[in-house]
Scaffold this motif. Structure first.
Motif, PDB file in Angstrom:
ATOM      1  N   ASN A 341       7.936  -5.379  18.020  1.00 46.62           N
ATOM      2  CA  ASN A 341       8.424  -4.143  17.404  1.00 46.62           C
ATOM      3  C   ASN A 341       8.388  -4.236  15.889  1.00 46.62           C
ATOM      4  O   ASN A 341       8.009  -3.279  15.193  1.00 46.62           O
ATOM      5  N   PHE A 342       8.803  -5.394  15.358  1.00 49.47           N
ATOM      6  CA  PHE A 342       8.760  -5.608  13.914  1.00 49.47           C
ATOM      7  C   PHE A 342       7.314  -5.500  13.403  1.00 49.47           C
ATOM      8  O   PHE A 342       7.048  -4.880  12.369  1.00 49.47           O
ATOM      9  N   LYS A 343       6.379  -6.100  14.134  1.00 47.16           N
ATOM     10  CA  LYS A 343       4.966  -6.091  13.727  1.00 47.16           C
ATOM     11  C   LYS A 343       4.420  -4.662  13.714  1.00 47.16           C
ATOM     12  O   LYS A 343       3.720  -4.244  12.786  1.00 47.16           O
ATOM     13  N   ARG A 344       4.768  -3.910  14.747  1.00 52.54           N
ATOM     14  CA  ARG A 344       4.305  -2.525  14.857  1.00 52.54           C
ATOM     15  C   ARG A 344       4.920  -1.659  13.745  1.00 52.54           C
ATOM     16  O   ARG A 344       4.238  -0.869  13.101  1.00 52.54           O
ATOM     17  N   ASN A 345       6.227  -1.827  13.531  1.00 52.41           N
ATOM     18  CA  ASN A 345       6.917  -1.052  12.490  1.00 52.41           C
ATOM     19  C   ASN A 345       6.379  -1.360  11.093  1.00 52.41           C
ATOM     20  O   ASN A 345       6.261  -0.478  10.243  1.00 52.41           O
ATOM     21  N   LEU A 346       6.060  -2.637  10.862  1.00 54.33           N
ATOM     22  CA  LEU A 346       5.519  -3.053   9.564  1.00 54.33           C
ATOM     23  C   LEU A 346       4.194  -2.350   9.295  1.00 54.33           C
ATOM     24  O   LEU A 346       3.965  -1.829   8.201  1.00 54.33           O
ATOM     25  N   LEU A 347       3.331  -2.319  10.300  1.00 54.45           N
ATOM     26  CA  LEU A 347       2.019  -1.696  10.131  1.00 54.45           C
ATOM     27  C   LEU A 347       2.150  -0.195   9.857  1.00 54.45           C
ATOM     28  O   LEU A 347       1.458   0.352   8.987  1.00 54.45           O
ATOM     29  N   GLU A 348       3.047   0.476  10.568  1.00 51.26           N
ATOM     30  CA  GLU A 348       3.253   1.918  10.363  1.00 51.26           C
ATOM     31  C   GLU A 348       3.825   2.193   8.974  1.00 51.26           C
ATOM     32  O   GLU A 348       3.432   3.150   8.303  1.00 51.26           O
ATOM     33  N   PHE A 349       4.777   1.349   8.552  1.00 49.63           N
ATOM     34  CA  PHE A 349       5.367   1.498   7.221  1.00 49.63           C
ATOM     35  C   PHE A 349       4.303   1.315   6.141  1.00 49.63           C
ATOM     36  O   PHE A 349       4.243   2.066   5.164  1.00 49.63           O
ATOM     37  N   PHE A 350       3.439   0.312   6.319  1.00 54.14           N
ATOM     38  CA  PHE A 350       2.377   0.027   5.353  1.00 54.14           C
ATOM     39  C   PHE A 350       1.407   1.208   5.250  1.00 54.14           C
ATOM     40  O   PHE A 350       1.017   1.625   4.150  1.00 54.14           O
ATOM     41  N   LYS A 351       1.034   1.773   6.388  1.00 51.90           N
ATOM     42  CA  LYS A 351       0.126   2.926   6.393  1.00 51.90           C
ATOM     43  C   LYS A 351       0.734   4.106   5.639  1.00 51.90           C
ATOM     44  O   LYS A 351       0.051   4.811   4.901  1.00 51.90           O
ATOM     45  N   LYS A 352       2.042   4.294   5.834  1.00 50.07           N
ATOM     46  CA  LYS A 352       2.736   5.405   5.157  1.00 50.07           C
ATOM     47  C   LYS A 352       2.737   5.199   3.644  1.00 50.07           C
ATOM     48  O   LYS A 352       2.552   6.147   2.876  1.00 50.07           O
ATOM     49  N   GLU A 353       2.954   3.947   3.203  1.00 50.63           N
ATOM     50  CA  GLU A 353       2.937   3.655   1.762  1.00 50.63           C
ATOM     51  C   GLU A 353       1.540   3.894   1.170  1.00 50.63           C
ATOM     52  O   GLU A 353       1.414   4.373   0.043  1.00 50.63           O
ATOM     53  N   LEU A 354       0.507   3.585   1.939  1.00 54.04           N
ATOM     54  CA  LEU A 354      -0.864   3.758   1.449  1.00 54.04           C
ATOM     55  C   LEU A 354      -1.244   5.225   1.320  1.00 54.04           C
ATOM     56  O   LEU A 354      -2.190   5.561   0.595  1.00 54.04           O
ATOM     57  N   GLN A 355      -0.532   6.096   2.008  1.00 54.39           N
ATOM     58  CA  GLN A 355      -0.813   7.527   1.910  1.00 54.39           C
ATOM     59  C   GLN A 355      -0.479   8.076   0.523  1.00 54.39           C
ATOM     60  O   GLN A 355      -0.930   9.164   0.149  1.00 54.39           O
ATOM     61  N   LYS A 356       0.303   7.335  -0.259  1.00 59.63           N
ATOM     62  CA  LYS A 356       0.627   7.748  -1.623  1.00 59.63           C
ATOM     63  C   LYS A 356      -0.566   7.556  -2.568  1.00 59.63           C
ATOM     64  O   LYS A 356      -0.532   7.987  -3.712  1.00 59.63           O
ATOM     65  N   ASP A 357      -1.591   6.867  -2.077  1.00 59.90           N
ATOM     66  CA  ASP A 357      -2.778   6.541  -2.864  1.00 59.90           C
ATOM     67  C   ASP A 357      -3.813   7.654  -2.702  1.00 59.90           C
ATOM     68  O   ASP A 357      -4.149   8.026  -1.578  1.00 59.90           O
ATOM     69  N   ARG A 358      -4.345   8.198  -3.819  1.00 64.44           N
ATOM     70  CA  ARG A 358      -5.365   9.240  -3.715  1.00 64.44           C
ATOM     71  C   ARG A 358      -6.697   8.673  -3.248  1.00 64.44           C
ATOM     72  O   ARG A 358      -7.530   9.399  -2.721  1.00 64.44           O
ATOM     73  N   THR A 359      -6.924   7.380  -3.455  1.00 62.95           N
ATOM     74  CA  THR A 359      -8.148   6.742  -2.978  1.00 62.95           C
ATOM     75  C   THR A 359      -8.013   6.435  -1.493  1.00 62.95           C
ATOM     76  O   THR A 359      -6.976   5.962  -1.043  1.00 62.95           O
ATOM     77  N   LYS A 360      -9.068   6.690  -0.752  1.00 58.57           N
ATOM     78  CA  LYS A 360      -9.015   6.534   0.709  1.00 58.57           C
ATOM     79  C   LYS A 360      -8.791   5.082   1.120  1.00 58.57           C
ATOM     80  O   LYS A 360      -9.517   4.181   0.703  1.00 58.57           O
ATOM     81  N   CYS A 361      -7.762   4.867   1.944  1.00 57.27           N
ATOM     82  CA  CYS A 361      -7.459   3.540   2.490  1.00 57.27           C
ATOM     83  C   CYS A 361      -7.526   3.614   4.016  1.00 57.27           C
ATOM     84  O   CYS A 361      -7.045   4.573   4.612  1.00 57.27           O
ATOM     85  N   THR A 362      -8.109   2.603   4.630  1.00 60.18           N
ATOM     86  CA  THR A 362      -8.201   2.548   6.090  1.00 60.18           C
ATOM     87  C   THR A 362      -7.639   1.222   6.574  1.00 60.18           C
ATOM     88  O   THR A 362      -8.154   0.158   6.205  1.00 60.18           O
ATOM     89  N   VAL A 363      -6.571   1.266   7.372  1.00 63.24           N
ATOM     90  CA  VAL A 363      -5.979   0.048   7.936  1.00 63.24           C
ATOM     91  C   VAL A 363      -6.555  -0.157   9.335  1.00 63.24           C
ATOM     92  O   VAL A 363      -6.419   0.704  10.209  1.00 63.24           O
ATOM     93  N   LEU A 364      -7.220  -1.277   9.543  1.00 59.95           N
ATOM     94  CA  LEU A 364      -7.886  -1.549  10.818  1.00 59.95           C
ATOM     95  C   LEU A 364      -6.969  -2.247  11.812  1.00 59.95           C
ATOM     96  O   LEU A 364      -7.278  -2.332  12.993  1.00 59.95           O
ATOM     97  N   GLY A 365      -5.826  -2.747  11.326  1.00 60.98           N
ATOM     98  CA  GLY A 365      -4.861  -3.391  12.218  1.00 60.98           C
ATOM     99  C   GLY A 365      -4.862  -4.901  12.083  1.00 60.98           C
ATOM    100  O   GLY A 365      -5.407  -5.462  11.130  1.00 60.98           O
ATOM    101  N   TYR A 366      -4.244  -5.558  13.067  1.00 64.51           N
ATOM    102  CA  TYR A 366      -4.145  -7.020  13.056  1.00 64.51           C
ATOM    103  C   TYR A 366      -5.414  -7.643  13.643  1.00 64.51           C
ATOM    104  O   TYR A 366      -5.939  -7.173  14.649  1.00 64.51           O
ATOM    105  N   THR A 367      -5.867  -8.712  13.010  1.00 63.40           N
ATOM    106  CA  THR A 367      -6.979  -9.478  13.571  1.00 63.40           C
ATOM    107  C   THR A 367      -6.430 -10.447  14.613  1.00 63.40           C
ATOM    108  O   THR A 367      -5.213 -10.565  14.800  1.00 63.40           O
TER     109      THR A 367
END
Length: 473
Positions: A341-367
């Motif tokens: 749950n912590f891992k999943r929440n961290l990834l969602e939180f990170f994606k939300k923070e990246l949305q503040k960036d006008r440059t396109k960011c793509t999170v592919l997930g955990y390797t």
């Protein structure tokens, strides 16, 4: 309080967005006229690489630009090979989409895009899009309905974030202006010699203003009178006269505490408020970011402590990627967590923070190794390339402050002294690099004529490369 600082200088101009004093965006620009991003050229195909489905294009800058197959065609019924449509010697209209980075040539596209105040016109692509920064569904739907009515047949249209505060009529007028501009570019293309520049990207201050005005800025401070008038005219034109614009002389980066924050962007280690830290390692191929708990021990379980550190790091990493303008492949080694749950929440939180960036960011997930893999669109050079340069002593294995940045720091420090102390003579003590820069830039003559102050340059090679100190009497 959001304040936009514009420190305009003959060598290095800087734009900084501060929120309650903290740096949120930073854009340096060398004043050498070499910035070609967004420029449109009448280019000449030099050679076509069938195996790579790409071509080299001479745009008249002394270095060929790279044109990919996908940047020429974006329609159905595509030709199977780039060689079917592009031949050596053929003229082609292209726009610079990426600056030259390191050893890589600049990249160009035949799919022209012209940004306006509220919309972006894409004459060669049949497409309709809404800025990803507009998140509310009802707002997206409203703007999409307007855009469908406005979109010229066979052309593309992207609605910018600033359109949220625009009327349909303002958006229409903006689009009509862009269409007229494109018609002029087409005419210039027909008449221009080969190769040649046919459209230059607008004044970089206005270019950034267009992007940053969606940030609800309270105040703009600028130290250049021409740009001050330019900004006032632009704000009136877009009905943003409620934003305070102030002309203020001097070193704005120093006055508003930006220079200290900018120098932090050149360091590998970034401290977190909790006592943890992030290490950012940039290479030509990719950027690797490592998260550490550092001094943070937490007040609860170990897993909870790690989770909180990772969340804090995720927020800081999203900011640092934007501030440093890091692009390409990015690998992040967050502190390992067992809790799914912590891992999943961290990834969602990170994606939300990246949305503040006008440059396109793509999170592919955990390797498979538990690392977070992502990409950030690489358009401009990293901030470090403007403020540092390859060290001649170590043959490029490390970096030192650039000539422009050393000179800027010299002048800033001298002028701080002059603002607060009545002096007759100033001594600049630094290694031979600093003394040479000061001498070549005519700094002694400049301060004698402007402030009637004598300067003396003193070589002290015990000082680190590029560093100096100032004494006065």
């Amino acid at each position: 309080m959001k304040r936009l600082i514009l420190d305009i200088d003959e060598n290095l101009s800087q734009i900084a967005l501060l929120e309650n004093g903290k740096l949120k965006e930073y854009h340096p620009e060398k004043s050498d006229g070499k910035n070609i991003l967004g420029n449109i050229y009448k280019g000449k195909i030099q050679n076509v690489l069938k195996g790579m489905q790409a071509a080299f294009v001479d745009i008249g800058i002394g270095k060929n630009a790279f044109l990919f197959f996908d940047d020429v065609f974006q329609h159905e019924n595509l030709p199977k090979s780039i060689t079917q449509v592009l031949k050596p010697g053929q003229p082609i209209m292209v726009q610079v989409s990426k600056e030259a980075v390191g050893m890589k040539n600049p990249r160009v596209t035949a799919n022209i895009s012209l940004p306006g105040k509220y919309v972006v016109l894409m004459p060669n692509v049949d497409y309709l899009g809404i800025s990803h920064r507009i998140e509310k569904e009802e707002e997206r739907k409203k703007l999409q309905d307007i855009a469908k009515k406005l979109k010229p047949e066979g052309m593309g249209l992207i609605v910018r974030t600033a359109a949220l505060e625009a009327t349909e009529q303002q958006m229409r007028e903006d689009l009509e202006e862009l269409i007229r501009l494109y018609e002029k570019i087409q005419k210039d293309f027909q008449n221009a010699s080969l190769p040649s520049l046919i459209y230059k990207e607008e004044d970089f201050v206005i270019k950034y203003l267009k992007d940053l005005l969606s940030e609800e800025i309270d105040e703009i401070v600028v130290n250049d009178k021409d740009e001050y008038e330019n900004i006032k005219r632009y704000l009136k034109n877009v009905a943003k006269e409620n934003i305070s614009v102030t002309y203020e002389e001097g070193d704005l980066m120093g006055i508003y505490g930006v220079d200290f924050q900018v120098e932090k962007l050149l360091e590998k280690k970034v401290w977190l408020k909790s006592g943890g830290f992030v290490i950012i390692d940039q290479t030509e191929a990719l950027t690797v970011i490592d998260v550490n708990t550092g001094k943070y021990v937490g007040k609860s379980s170990l897993e909870e402590t790690i989770y909180k550190t990772n969340l804090e790091a995720a927020e800081e990493i999203a900011l640092q990627l934007k501030l440093r303008n890091i692009g390409g492949i990015i690998i992040i080694d967050f502190i390992d967590m067992k809790n799914e749950n912590f891992k999943r929440n961290l990834l969602e939180f990170f994606k939300k923070e990246l949305q503040k960036d006008r440059t396109k960011c793509t999170v592919l997930g955990y390797t498979q190794l538990g690392l977070v893999e992502m990409t950030r669109k690489r358009v401009r050079s990293q901030v470090g390339s403007y403020l540092k340069e390859k060290c001649p002593t170590c043959k490029g294995e490390g970096v030192v402050y650039s000539t422009e940045y050393i000179y800027k720091r010299l002048r800033n420090n001298i002028e701080r002294v002059l603002r607060h102390v009545n002096v007759q003579k100033i001594y600049i003590k630094g290694n031979d690099k600093v003394v040479k820069i000061a001498a070549e830039k005519g700094i002694i003559k400049f301060y004698k004529e402007k402030f009637n102050v004598d300067l003396e340059l003193v070589v002290d090679n015990n000082k680190e490369y590029g560093y100096f100190e100032i004494e006065f009497h």
